[in-house]
Design a protein around this motif. Sequence first.
Motif, PDB file in Angstrom:
ATOM      1  N   MET A  31       0.815  -1.192   0.000  1.00  0.00           N
ATOM      2  CA  MET A  31       0.000   0.000   0.000  1.00  0.00           C
ATOM      3  C   MET A  31       0.863   1.262   0.000  1.00  0.00           C
ATOM      4  SD  MET A  31      -2.887   1.291   2.687  1.00  0.00           S
ATOM      5  CE  MET A  31      -4.124   0.169   2.072  1.00  0.00           C
ATOM      6  N   ASN A  32       1.976   1.261   0.740  1.00  0.00           N
ATOM      7  CA  ASN A  32       2.831   2.440   0.816  1.00  0.00           C
ATOM      8  C   ASN A  32       3.760   2.479  -0.395  1.00  0.00           C
ATOM      9  OD1 ASN A  32       4.394   4.599   1.446  1.00  0.00           O
ATOM     10  ND2 ASN A  32       5.176   3.789   3.367  1.00  0.00           N
ATOM     11  N   GLU A  33       3.456   3.363  -1.315  1.00  0.00           N
ATOM     12  CA  GLU A  33       4.260   3.517  -2.525  1.00  0.00           C
ATOM     13  C   GLU A  33       5.210   4.700  -2.409  1.00  0.00           C
ATOM     14  OE1 GLU A  33       1.247   3.977  -5.463  1.00  0.00           O
ATOM     15  OE2 GLU A  33       0.548   1.919  -5.258  1.00  0.00           O
ATOM     16  N   GLY A  34       5.323   5.268  -1.200  1.00  0.00           N
ATOM     17  CA  GLY A  34       6.210   6.403  -1.000  1.00  0.00           C
ATOM     18  C   GLY A  34       5.609   7.739  -1.386  1.00  0.00           C
ATOM     19  N   ARG A  35       4.320   7.786  -1.735  1.00  0.00           N
ATOM     20  CA  ARG A  35       3.686   9.042  -2.139  1.00  0.00           C
ATOM     21  C   ARG A  35       3.201   9.857  -0.947  1.00  0.00           C
ATOM     22  NH1 ARG A  35      -0.795   7.800  -6.282  1.00  0.00           N
ATOM     23  NH2 ARG A  35      -1.246   6.212  -4.754  1.00  0.00           N
ATOM     24  N   ASP A  53       3.803   6.853   9.938  1.00  0.00           N
ATOM     25  CA  ASP A  53       3.440   6.064   8.755  1.00  0.00           C
ATOM     26  C   ASP A  53       3.037   4.646   9.144  1.00  0.00           C
ATOM     27  OD1 ASP A  53       6.026   5.185   9.312  1.00  0.00           O
ATOM     28  OD2 ASP A  53       6.608   5.081   7.202  1.00  0.00           O
ATOM     29  N   GLU A  60      -4.696  -0.942   6.484  1.00  0.00           N
ATOM     30  CA  GLU A  60      -4.706  -2.371   6.173  1.00  0.00           C
ATOM     31  C   GLU A  60      -5.700  -3.145   7.036  1.00  0.00           C
ATOM     32  OE1 GLU A  60      -0.569  -3.142   6.682  1.00  0.00           O
ATOM     33  OE2 GLU A  60      -0.040  -2.155   4.791  1.00  0.00           O
TER      34      GLU A  60
END
Length: 119
Positions: free
Chosen positions: A1-5, A14, A22
Amino acid sequence: MNEGRIQFVPDHWDKTFFNWMENIRDWCISRQLWWGHRIPAWHCANCKKITVAREAPTVCQHCQSTELTKIQMSSTPGSARALPFSTLGWPADTDDLRAYYPTSLMITGFDILSSGWRA
């Protein structure tokens, strides 16, 4: 889910955010900011879809049914998202709106952090 955006400051939040995302659960209705906050949406009893419009529609935009019911409230995050528009002059293109929206800073309670991401 965490794409760094998404970036959190401090960065340890975070883990909290993505854990909630989740393992998301239904939101308690008692968290409403106030009852009866008007939003421009109507529920269709026939097709069960939502119609959003500036003016009250006479028919559902999805199935043309006339069985529409006004939706009367929005959640705390929904109201919070409307705040910049109601305070900065929108829909006019004001100096304040251009200066302060969109923003790159979010300050919120950790218990509300993920609620605005629900569909």
